[in-house]
Design an enzyme around this catalytic site. Structure first.
Site, PDB file in Angstrom:
ATOM      1  N   ASP A   1      75.665  47.366  -2.208  1.00 52.20           N
ATOM      2  CA  ASP A   1      76.141  48.263  -3.262  1.00 52.20           C
ATOM      3  C   ASP A   1      76.974  47.418  -4.220  1.00 52.20           C
ATOM      4  O   ASP A   1      78.137  47.125  -3.952  1.00 52.20           O
ATOM      5  CB  ASP A   1      76.956  49.390  -2.630  1.00 52.20           C
ATOM      6  CG  ASP A   1      77.546  50.353  -3.662  1.00 52.20           C
ATOM      7  OD1 ASP A   1      77.620  49.980  -4.856  1.00 52.20           O
ATOM      8  OD2 ASP A   1      77.952  51.464  -3.278  1.00 52.20           O
TER       9      ASP A   1
ATOM     10  N   LYS B   1      77.565  51.649 -12.938  1.00 56.23           N
ATOM     11  CA  LYS B   1      78.726  51.519 -13.805  1.00 56.23           C
ATOM     12  C   LYS B   1      78.518  50.726 -15.101  1.00 56.23           C
ATOM     13  O   LYS B   1      78.325  51.312 -16.143  1.00 56.23           O
ATOM     14  CB  LYS B   1      79.901  50.973 -12.999  1.00 56.23           C
ATOM     15  CG  LYS B   1      80.358  51.984 -11.929  1.00 56.23           C
ATOM     16  CD  LYS B   1      81.768  51.758 -11.470  1.00 56.23           C
ATOM     17  CE  LYS B   1      82.346  52.985 -10.794  1.00 56.23           C
ATOM     18  NZ  LYS B   1      82.098  53.099  -9.370  1.00 56.23           N
TER      19      LYS B   1
ATOM     20  N   PHE C   1      82.999  52.927  -0.106  1.00 51.80           N
ATOM     21  CA  PHE C   1      82.737  54.072  -0.979  1.00 51.80           C
ATOM     22  C   PHE C   1      81.360  53.918  -1.606  1.00 51.80           C
ATOM     23  O   PHE C   1      81.059  52.883  -2.205  1.00 51.80           O
ATOM     24  CB  PHE C   1      83.784  54.193  -2.093  1.00 51.80           C
ATOM     25  CG  PHE C   1      83.506  55.360  -3.004  1.00 51.80           C
ATOM     26  CD1 PHE C   1      83.811  56.660  -2.618  1.00 51.80           C
ATOM     27  CD2 PHE C   1      82.911  55.162  -4.246  1.00 51.80           C
ATOM     28  CE1 PHE C   1      83.533  57.743  -3.450  1.00 51.80           C
ATOM     29  CE2 PHE C   1      82.628  56.251  -5.086  1.00 51.80           C
ATOM     30  CZ  PHE C   1      82.946  57.535  -4.685  1.00 51.80           C
TER      31      PHE C   1
END
Ligand SMILES: *Cc1c(COP(=O)(O)O)cnc(C)c1O
Length: 386
Positions: free
Chosen positions: A210, A239, A123
């Site tokens: 990532d 995040k 993702f």
């Protein structure tokens, strides 16, 4: 718009690892806004930084020097072992910057239509580029045509990467999460990232990691690649970097750090003084509490505790994770566990249909970790017995 199926609860405030709803009931936060509130809620240093910086300066255009952004860049590059950074406002945007770097890297090598190897189950975000890179039909369905230039292989399979590289001369980079987050907390075999590093070195490809979910101490190291010293050419974070204030970053090392020239990429808000000041406080606070050690120790304790409670529970297929990324895989769709946990005053999440996911804040106390373990195990056992 109806983009989320929301649980029937609204929070009014939080403190540390706890949130309170409109009725005054308290919940232990085992999700931390999906790995965002690493320092928990209402952390005094974050609140103080936001107030002080907001009084001075919130935003200036990136057409001007920005000392807060420069300072954050230096701190971030120092803990990440990287040379340069581009600031964005989200994870997807940070990944878009990384994908643009891959294409520039390809063009420089004379590849007309550069391709990036990506993983099944991955993702990377919800923009057209990052959803095309993601390995989930759920994320892509309805949004075709996808952005071209991705070659998909199974996660944790070095041979598959080598084979695609051998047949396809247009490959210029590999993009991978060190641990699949949304994909169900899949931890690859030891040596996987190091193996990818070697393949990329031999082929002249960029290794792009990532670390949006894994980064900033959550995995038990500043960044998950540091567990095996597989330094990437490009790395994305987001995040936890703002502890809730939106900020993302695309970092690069070596020649990849020199690819962008003025005018090739940008962002109106990216790295504004407020977001940058908060990012700096996040890094300094994580450093001060040696958060990587705390996350590793807490994570091991949670893993042991959950395994002890669930190892002979029928319907539990695996309890796995690294640091404070933990997943309990069940043998059936598990969304109902979220509601059962909520009823017990506990926030957790379900991903990849069957994986109950814990991403608690790094400031969790030992007592809160015990509560999280027992509450999670109770909710899962209640679900499986129903
Ligand atoms: C959350 C996430 C993203 C997307 O970040 P947004 O800020 O929602 O755009 C990308 N990659 C990974 C691994 C993530 O966990």
């Amino acid at each position: 718009m109806t983009t989320y199926g929301r649980l029937p609860v609204a929070f009014t405030h939080g403190e540390g690892a706890w949130l309170w709803d409109e009725g005054g009931r308290r919940y232990l936060d085992g999700l931390a806004g999906v790995a965002v509130n690493g320092l928990g809620h209402a952390h005094p240093a974050i609140v103080e930084t936001i107030c002080a910086q907001a009084r001075r300066l919130i935003h200036v255009s990136n057409w001007y020097e920005n000392r807060e952004q420069q300072t954050l860049a230096e701190r971030l590059c120092a803990v990440a072992g990287m040379d340069r950074v581009f600031f964005a406002n989200s994870g997807a945007e940070a990944n878009e910057a990384a994908l643009k770097l891959a294409r520039l890297h390809g063009r420089r090598k004379g590849v007309e239509a550069p391709a990036v190897i990506v993983m099944e189950g991955s993702f990377h975000g919800r923009t057209l580029g990052t959803l095309s890179a993601s390995g989930s039909r759920k994320v892509q369905a309805g949004f075709e045509p996808l952005v071209p230039g991705f070659r998909r292989v199974p996660f944790n399979d070095l041979d598959a990467v080598r084979q695609v590289g051998a047949r396809d001369q247009t490959v210029v980079a590999v993009l991978v999460e060190p641990i699949l987050g949304e994909g169900g907390i899949q931890v690859p075999d030891a040596g996987y990232l190091k193996g990818l590093r070697k393949i990329c070195d031999e082929a002249g490809w960029l290794l792009i990691l990532d670390e949006i979910q894994t980064g900033l101490c959550r995995s038990g190291a500043w960044f998950a690649w540091q567990h095996e010293q597989a330094r990437p050419d490009v790395m994305t974070v987001a995040k936890a970097l703002g502890n809730g204030l939106p900020i993302g970053a695309c970092l690069a090392h070596g020649t990849a750090a020199e690819l962008f020239h003025p005018g090739q990429h940008g962002s109106t808000f990216g790295g504004n003084p407020l977001a940058a000041a908060v990012g700096r406080t996040v890094i300094e606070t994580l450093e001060g509490m040696r958060a990587w050690e705390r996350a590793a120790a807490l994570g091991q304790g949670l893993l042991n505790g959950l395994r002890e409670r669930l190892h002979d529970t029928a319907g539990v297929k695996a309890v796995r994770g690294r640091g404070l990324l933990l997943g309990i895989e069940l043998d059936r769709p598990a969304h109902a566990v979220m509601r059962l946990a909520l009823n017990r005053g506990l926030l957790l999440n379900v991903t990849a249909e069957r994986v109950v996911r814990l991403l608690p804040p790094l400031i969790l106390s030992d007592e809160e970790a015990r509560l999280l373990t027992s509450g999670t195990a109770d909710a899962i056992q209640e679900f499986l017995a129903s």
